[in-house]
Design an enzyme around this catalytic site. Structure first.
Site, mmCIF file in Angstrom:
data_model
loop_
_atom_site.group_PDB
_atom_site.id
_atom_site.type_symbol
_atom_site.label_atom_id
_atom_site.label_comp_id
_atom_site.label_asym_id
_atom_site.label_seq_id
_atom_site.Cartn_x
_atom_site.Cartn_y
_atom_site.Cartn_z
ATOM 1 N N GLU A 36 -14.459 56.520 -1.557
ATOM 2 C CA GLU A 36 -15.543 55.973 -0.705
ATOM 3 C C GLU A 36 -16.338 57.171 -0.133
ATOM 4 O OE1 GLU A 36 -18.436 54.664 1.319
ATOM 5 O OE2 GLU A 36 -17.028 53.209 0.709
ATOM 6 N N THR A 142 -18.961 48.413 -5.319
ATOM 7 C CA THR A 142 -19.973 49.251 -4.548
ATOM 8 C C THR A 142 -21.027 48.627 -3.605
ATOM 9 O OG1 THR A 142 -20.926 49.323 -6.839
ATOM 10 C CG2 THR A 142 -19.765 51.099 -6.312
ATOM 11 N N GLU A 202 -42.756 35.177 6.061
ATOM 12 C CA GLU A 202 -42.068 34.725 5.025
ATOM 13 C C GLU A 202 -42.875 34.086 3.802
ATOM 14 O OE1 GLU A 202 -39.559 33.561 2.211
ATOM 15 O OE2 GLU A 202 -38.643 34.500 4.015
ATOM 16 N N MET A 318 -24.285 37.245 -2.144
ATOM 17 C CA MET A 318 -23.929 38.433 -1.329
ATOM 18 C C MET A 318 -23.446 38.310 0.065
ATOM 19 S SD MET A 318 -26.765 41.093 -2.663
ATOM 20 C CE MET A 318 -26.938 41.575 -4.440
ATOM 21 N N HIS A 321 -17.227 37.707 2.814
ATOM 22 C CA HIS A 321 -15.847 36.894 2.439
ATOM 23 C C HIS A 321 -15.662 36.506 1.059
ATOM 24 C CE1 HIS A 321 -19.089 34.294 4.045
ATOM 25 N NE2 HIS A 321 -18.731 33.567 3.392
ATOM 26 N N HIS A 443 -10.100 16.100 20.940
ATOM 27 C CA HIS A 443 -11.529 15.663 21.788
ATOM 28 C C HIS A 443 -11.073 16.353 23.117
ATOM 29 C CE1 HIS A 443 -14.288 13.146 23.633
ATOM 30 N NE2 HIS A 443 -13.556 13.180 24.664
#
Length: 464
Positions: A36, A142, A202, A318, A321, A443
């Protein structure tokens, strides 16, 4: 393992996939090193991604609740004052603690940290910094980096990427976010809460590509209500910086007349690309695919014997987790065990307010595979959400019409990122919507909305 190598396993990269792979391999009795080049472990996620962005999201939510009257409505009268440097400091402190924790785990599990960039000389020999090391197995982990926008230079002052957006020394007057995906919406919402005008541009006709259609539309409505302006179906053709200001030239994605937008901060957030440059893959005969990814088999082996790959650098979402689960699996496979990852059940979360989450198939994708049943339940009918003054959003359960097996679950709720774990676990073990509907939920909790949506699939909703 053979004694002729320095290490049984050498992992390239100490992000969520890499450090987990290294630790798990060491737990299985293998001699492990991890290369690293950062000064701290944890990769993009812990240093400049998942963790610091959540620190800023969380802090900005508190500020916004005080500033927009939410606290006042609950009988808490406060006049907030922003101390941005203190907010940054708590972010940095969180990062320092967690990256230091990984270093502690390396020492605890006897993982050697090789400091420097790694590059192949052959399949079992690598240069790391100024030294050469050998390993019987090499795991490429990587990660990924920000996808650049052609012709736009990121100076980390006026034009920033996600890393620069975390370090802004003052609140922008007007931030333009290029890209309506997860990272752009999260960081855009941070600065919107702290006082910036935020415009999101967008290219597609809706935000959050890859998410369920109903979720995309509802999220857009909620974020617009919060003050984010959207320019959908719009492309950026130029960004010109003059001093501390930027002028963006935009035009309809389908073609049409151009216009300009003035801003003092531009966040480029159009995606990420796998990190393969500089690895020397050509020396071992390994070529990335046309998307820059390294192809692997089900066990995460590449086409080169002894070389494995996981995380953002291989096909698939990507997500940290996903990389972590693949890190455990690849280590177990190297050790001769049977590590697997079910890539059909990987949840995705957007940590805006409210959170947006999903796992499995969208309704659109499910319909392409066959006949389905869909159940929806609004959060405004959930007692905990209503009591907490969190009425926005809903839960949606998609099931196979014949087998009732759950194919996908999507939700917008203040704690959607936590709620989605139940759905993922249910799907991992092949649950039906009836299984969820007849599972007793505590609940009052937000998760009761998952139960109610499953009951709606069954045609038996109680509270709507």
């Amino acid at each position: 393992m053979a004694d002729e190598f320095d290490y049984d396993v050498l992992v390239i990269g100490a992000g969520p996939g890499g450090y987990v792979a290294a630790i798990r391999a060491a737990q299985l009795g293998l001699k492990v090193a991890c290369a690293e080049s950062r000064e701290t472990l944890g990769g993009t996620c812990l240093n400049v991604g998942c963790i610091p962005s959540k620190a800023m999201l969380h802090a900005s939510e508190y500020f916004d609740a005080a500033a927009n009257g939410t606290m006042a409505k609950m009988g808490i009268k406060v006049t907030p004052e922003l101390d941005l440097e203190a907010m940054h400091a708590q972010r940095r402190d969180s990062v320092k603690g967690l990256t230091g924790g990984i270093e502690f785990l390396f020492k605890k599990n006897k993982v050697t940290w090789l400091k420097g960039r790694a590059s192949f000389e052959d399949a079992h020999t690598l240069t790391v910094g100024d030294q050469k090391v050998t390993a019987k197995n090499v795991v490429i982990a990587t990660g990924s980096s920000v996808t650049p926008l052609p012709g736009v230079e990121i100076d980390q002052k006026v034009v920033v990427d996600s890393t620069g957006a975390l370090e802004l020394p003052k609140v922008p007057e007007h931030m333009v976010v290029i890209g309506g995906g997860v990272i752009g919406l999260e960081l855009g919402s941070v600065w919107r809460r702290l006082g910036a005008k935020v415009t999101c541009v967008e290219f597609l006709d809706q935000i959050l590509p890859g998410f369920d259609g109903d979720i995309r539309k509802e999220s857009n409505k909620i974020f617009k209500k919060q003050g984010i302006e959207f320019k959908l179906g719009t492309k950026v053709t130029n960004v010109a910086v003059n001093g501390d200001k930027a002028t963006l030239t935009v035009e309809p994605a389908a073609g049409g007349e151009a216009s300009t937008i003035e801003a003092d901060c531009v966040l480029v957030s159009i995606g990420r690309k796998p990190n393969t440059d500089g690895l020397g893959l050509e020396k071992i005969g390994l070529s990335p695919n046309n998307r820059g990814q390294i192809e692997t088999d089900h066990d995460f082996r590449t086409s080169v014997s002894g070389v494995w790959a996981i995380g953002d650098v291989i096909p698939g979402p990507m997500l940290a987790h996903k990389a972590e689960d693949e890190g455990i699996a690849v280590a177990e496979n190297i050790a001769g065990q049977h590590g697997i990852v079910n890539h059909d059940v990987i949840p995705s979360v957007v940590y805006t307010w409210p959170e947006v989450a999903g796992v499995g198939l969208t309704e659109e994708a499910a319909k392409e595979k066959g006949e389905i049943k869909v159940g929806k339940f609004p959060m405004m009918a959930n007692s905990r959400a209503k009591t907490n003054h969190e009425p926005d959003g809903f839960v949606k359960v998609i099931a196979d019409a014949k087998t009732d097996r759950v194919l996908g679950v999507w939700c917008i709720a203040s704690v959607a990122g936590t709620m989605i774990a139940q759905a993922a676990q249910a799907m991992e073990f092949g649950a039906t919507s009836e299984d969820i509907a007849y599972t007793c939920h505590a609940h009052p909790t937000h998760s009761e909305a998952v139960k109610e949506a499953a009951m709606a699939v069954q045609g038996k909703p109680i509270h709507i």
